[in-house]
Write an enzyme that holds these catalytic residues in place. Structure first.
Site, PDB file in Angstrom:
ATOM      1  N   GLU A 105       3.008  -5.382  39.613  1.00 33.91           N
ATOM      2  CA  GLU A 105       2.627  -6.865  39.702  1.00 33.91           C
ATOM      3  C   GLU A 105       3.812  -7.421  40.725  1.00 33.91           C
ATOM      4  O   GLU A 105       5.027  -7.146  40.439  1.00 33.91           O
ATOM      5  CB  GLU A 105       2.498  -7.400  38.518  1.00 33.91           C
ATOM      6  CG  GLU A 105       1.436  -6.979  37.563  1.00 33.91           C
ATOM      7  CD  GLU A 105       1.227  -7.469  36.189  1.00 33.91           C
ATOM      8  OE1 GLU A 105       1.924  -8.342  35.829  1.00 33.91           O
ATOM      9  OE2 GLU A 105       0.389  -6.778  35.514  1.00 33.91           O
ATOM     10  N   HIS A 157      -2.534 -11.567  35.402  1.00 32.27           N
ATOM     11  CA  HIS A 157      -1.928 -11.701  34.690  1.00 32.27           C
ATOM     12  C   HIS A 157      -1.831 -12.911  33.639  1.00 32.27           C
ATOM     13  O   HIS A 157      -0.653 -13.449  33.614  1.00 32.27           O
ATOM     14  CB  HIS A 157      -0.551 -10.897  34.503  1.00 32.27           C
ATOM     15  CG  HIS A 157       0.121 -10.357  33.271  1.00 32.27           C
ATOM     16  ND1 HIS A 157       1.070  -9.478  33.446  1.00 32.27           N
ATOM     17  CD2 HIS A 157       0.056 -10.781  32.201  1.00 32.27           C
ATOM     18  CE1 HIS A 157       1.614  -9.095  32.391  1.00 32.27           C
ATOM     19  NE2 HIS A 157       0.818  -9.881  31.377  1.00 32.27           N
ATOM     20  N   ARG A 214      -1.502  -3.163  30.067  1.00 27.98           N
ATOM     21  CA  ARG A 214      -0.172  -2.870  30.953  1.00 27.98           C
ATOM     22  C   ARG A 214      -1.097  -2.058  32.176  1.00 27.98           C
ATOM     23  O   ARG A 214      -1.645  -1.202  32.028  1.00 27.98           O
ATOM     24  CB  ARG A 214       0.897  -2.073  30.483  1.00 27.98           C
ATOM     25  CG  ARG A 214       1.838  -2.964  29.788  1.00 27.98           C
ATOM     26  CD  ARG A 214       2.642  -3.986  30.519  1.00 27.98           C
ATOM     27  NE  ARG A 214       3.486  -4.766  29.889  1.00 27.98           N
ATOM     28  CZ  ARG A 214       2.924  -6.098  29.212  1.00 27.98           C
ATOM     29  NH1 ARG A 214       2.009  -6.522  29.382  1.00 27.98           N
ATOM     30  NH2 ARG A 214       3.929  -6.710  28.748  1.00 27.98           N
TER      31      ARG A 214
HETATM   32  P1  NAP Z   1       0.455  -3.544  18.839  1.00 22.78           P
HETATM   33  O1  NAP Z   1       0.067  -4.337  17.769  1.00 22.78           O
HETATM   34  O2  NAP Z   1       1.709  -2.719  18.842  1.00 22.78           O
HETATM   35  O3  NAP Z   1      -0.708  -2.559  19.287  1.00 22.78           O
HETATM   36  C1  NAP Z   1      -0.504  -1.547  20.286  1.00 22.78           C
HETATM   37  C2  NAP Z   1      -1.708  -0.436  19.810  1.00 22.78           C
HETATM   38  O4  NAP Z   1      -1.761   0.681  20.623  1.00 22.78           O
HETATM   39  C3  NAP Z   1      -1.488   0.218  18.327  1.00 22.78           C
HETATM   40  O5  NAP Z   1      -2.660  -0.022  17.691  1.00 22.78           O
HETATM   41  C4  NAP Z   1      -0.906   1.397  18.807  1.00 22.78           C
HETATM   42  O6  NAP Z   1      -1.443   2.476  17.675  1.00 22.78           O
HETATM   43  C5  NAP Z   1      -1.815   1.679  19.962  1.00 22.78           C
HETATM   44  N1  NAP Z   1      -0.889   2.615  21.006  1.00 22.78           N
HETATM   45  C6  NAP Z   1       0.326   2.744  21.319  1.00 22.78           C
HETATM   46  N2  NAP Z   1       0.413   3.630  22.156  1.00 22.78           N
HETATM   47  C7  NAP Z   1      -0.472   4.359  22.214  1.00 22.78           C
HETATM   48  C8  NAP Z   1      -0.963   5.758  23.004  1.00 22.78           C
HETATM   49  N3  NAP Z   1       0.048   6.267  23.621  1.00 22.78           N
HETATM   50  N4  NAP Z   1      -2.196   6.173  22.847  1.00 22.78           N
HETATM   51  C9  NAP Z   1      -3.036   5.418  22.060  1.00 22.78           C
HETATM   52  N5  NAP Z   1      -2.673   4.305  21.400  1.00 22.78           N
HETATM   53  C10 NAP Z   1      -1.636   3.929  21.431  1.00 22.78           C
HETATM   54  O7  NAP Z   1       0.403  -4.465  20.305  1.00 22.78           O
HETATM   55  P2  NAP Z   1      -0.192  -5.843  20.737  1.00 22.78           P
HETATM   56  O8  NAP Z   1       0.531  -6.991  20.182  1.00 22.78           O
HETATM   57  O9  NAP Z   1      -1.683  -5.819  19.906  1.00 22.78           O
HETATM   58  O10 NAP Z   1      -0.090  -5.695  22.192  1.00 22.78           O
HETATM   59  C11 NAP Z   1      -0.512  -4.731  22.914  1.00 22.78           C
HETATM   60  C12 NAP Z   1      -0.028  -4.654  24.346  1.00 22.78           C
HETATM   61  O11 NAP Z   1      -0.646  -5.736  25.006  1.00 22.78           O
HETATM   62  C13 NAP Z   1       1.575  -5.232  24.646  1.00 22.78           C
HETATM   63  O12 NAP Z   1       2.304  -4.207  24.246  1.00 22.78           O
HETATM   64  C14 NAP Z   1       1.312  -5.505  26.089  1.00 22.78           C
HETATM   65  O13 NAP Z   1       1.698  -4.629  26.911  1.00 22.78           O
HETATM   66  C15 NAP Z   1      -0.051  -6.066  26.156  1.00 22.78           C
HETATM   67  N6  NAP Z   1      -0.260  -7.457  26.408  1.00 22.78           N
HETATM   68  C16 NAP Z   1      -0.687  -8.136  27.641  1.00 22.78           C
HETATM   69  C17 NAP Z   1      -0.909  -9.492  27.691  1.00 22.78           C
HETATM   70  C18 NAP Z   1      -1.658  -9.973  29.065  1.00 22.78           C
HETATM   71  O14 NAP Z   1      -1.102 -11.077  29.290  1.00 22.78           O
HETATM   72  N7  NAP Z   1      -2.402  -9.182  29.461  1.00 22.78           N
HETATM   73  C19 NAP Z   1      -0.192 -10.328  26.841  1.00 22.78           C
HETATM   74  C20 NAP Z   1       0.374  -9.795  25.652  1.00 22.78           C
HETATM   75  C21 NAP Z   1       0.290  -8.483  25.266  1.00 22.78           C
HETATM   76  P3  NAP Z   1      -0.760   3.923  17.400  1.00 22.78           P
HETATM   77  O15 NAP Z   1       0.673   3.577  17.429  1.00 22.78           O
HETATM   78  O16 NAP Z   1      -1.263   4.398  16.273  1.00 22.78           O
HETATM   79  O17 NAP Z   1      -0.922   4.757  18.839  1.00 22.78           O
HETATM   80  C1  8YV Z   2       3.809 -12.088  29.224  1.00 24.17           C
HETATM   81  C2  8YV Z   2       2.930 -10.328  28.401  1.00 24.17           C
HETATM   82  O1  8YV Z   2       5.012 -11.678  28.597  1.00 24.17           O
HETATM   83  O2  8YV Z   2       3.219 -10.672  26.118  1.00 24.17           O
HETATM   84  C3  8YV Z   2       3.328  -9.875  26.861  1.00 24.17           C
HETATM   85  O3  8YV Z   2       3.260  -8.531  26.692  1.00 24.17           O
HETATM   86  O4  8YV Z   2       2.086  -9.435  28.971  1.00 24.17           O
HETATM   87  C4  8YV Z   2       2.467 -11.612  28.581  1.00 24.17           C
HETATM   88  O5  8YV Z   2       2.372 -12.584  27.584  1.00 24.17           O
HETATM   89  C5  8YV Z   2       3.904 -13.123  30.065  1.00 24.17           C
HETATM   90  O6  8YV Z   2       3.131 -13.058  31.328  1.00 24.17           O
HETATM   91  C6  8YV Z   2       5.177 -13.875  30.122  1.00 24.17           C
HETATM   92  O7  8YV Z   2       6.250 -13.249  30.759  1.00 24.17           O
END
Ligand code: NAP
Ligand code: 8YV
Length: 314
Positions: A261, A279, A232
């Protein structure tokens, strides 16, 4: 046949899924209504409509004015768009779309690692614009035996690590809590940055991660370091990243996400040592369809009184 169950659609998160929901429910599209008239629509649904579907990272707060709201099916895994103080207080349940997007996001992370290490975007411009005639393109960096530091070794972070290992990268990570993985754990982001050649952020949004990637972290990463963020934008102090890149405190960066964004600060877009993506982490046809299916399945489970497939515990 469309049933008469009412469903509030908050934003146009995925047109194909919206069309499927239109065929299944009596849908009400909030984004098609002028901002000033939205409360009228919400009031007209009171007592009749208990469920909404929305992008996970963006929810118009007027939705919480719907007194009968009991469920939000969010499209996306990062639920920073949901106001959990409101959902908790009112017992509103929330689902999201985890796991089905891990591969697409991790694939893009690897593309960013490769493009950043070998300076691919500038290499393309160099070849296109005929600069090759004046001499070769500057060398990039190899991945073998370098350390990839992953900030956020969760579902997606783990998928990134699995893809990075065959490239000969060593994996280190930082989470608030150590996991059972064998990768080398750092209890602070600064220590991870110091140990990394490539530092990759895949952290959720929200207050606990706001501004974690700041100048102190970039200085710890160092002048040969590559910074990548696909989590993010709110986790990065963008002006400090721009300064670190301009002053070569780090070598390069690649971003998929931004604080405001779709706006990208000019201080970043004018630099030539950064790759900027709009994104697109989960933006493949297949992945967006799978995310949409999960929204549809969670709604069906909610209306049938079955357990939700992917409920967010808040
Ligand atoms: P997840 O399985 O919940 O993993 C998040 C990781 O971050 C966990 O290992 C957590 O471990 C760590 N974390 C959370 N808060 C933290 C903090 N304050 N300091 C250090 N580590 C921290 O989530 P995920 O499914 O992998 O997704 C992660 C994120 O990717 C989403 O929340 C979203 O914002 C982003 N994302 C972006 C896209 C894109 O299109 N660019 C797409 C999908 C997701 P701990 O709880 O032990 O800290
Ligand atoms: C967005 C993402 O959701 O899953 C997330 O957290 O950042 C992306 O997959 C996607 O841009 C659809 O809104």
């Amino acid at each position: 046949m469309t049933d008469q169950t009412e469903l509030l659609l908050v934003n146009e998160f995925h047109p194909e899924t919206i069309a499927r929901l239109d065929g299944k429910y009596r849908t009400h599209k909030l984004w098609e209504v002028d901002s000033k008239d939205r409360i009228e629509l919400i009031n007209s649904l009171s007592g009749k409509c208990s469920a909404a579907a929305s992008a996970s990272w963006e929810v118009d707060p007027v939705v919480y004015e719907l007194e009968s709201l009991q469920f939000i099916a969010a499209f996306g895994v990062g639920v920073d768009g949901i106001d959990f103080s409101k959902t908790r207080a009112r017992g509103i349940r929330v689902s999201n779309t985890p796991d089905v997007l891990n591969d697409a996001v991790a694939d893009l992370a690897l593309a960013m690692i490769l493009a950043g290490s070998r300076n691919l975007i500038n290499a393309d411009a160099f070849a296109r614009q005929g600069h090759w005639l004046q001499g070769p393109f500057p060398f990039g960096r190899s991945l073998q035996d370098k350390t990839l530091g992953i900030a956020g070794l969760g579902r997606i972070g783990q998928a990134v690590a699995e893809r990075a290992l065959p490239f000969g990268l060593n994996i280190a990570y930082h989470n608030r809590r150590q996991t059972e993985s064998d990768f080398s754990y750092h209890d602070s982001l600064e220590s991870l940055a110091r140990d990394s050649d490539i530092l990759l952020g895949i952290l959720p949004g929200g207050e606990s991660t706001r501004g974690l990637f700041n100048r102190k972290i970039f200085r710890a990463l160092g002048p040969e370091g590559l910074f990548i963020n696909i989590g993010r934008g709110s986790s990065v102090v963008e002006e400090e990243l721009a300064q670190s890149l301009a002053e070569k405190e780090i070598a390069a960066a690649a971003l998929d996400v931004y604080e405001n964004e779709p706006r990208i600060p000019v201080s970043l877009s004018r630099l030539d040592n950064i790759i900027l993506l709009p994104h697109i982490g989960s933006a493949t046809l297949e992945t967006r369809r799978a995310m949409g299916q999960l929204v549809i399945d969670n709604l069906a489970a909610y209306f049938n009184g079955s357990p939700l497939l992917t409920e967010v515990q808040n």
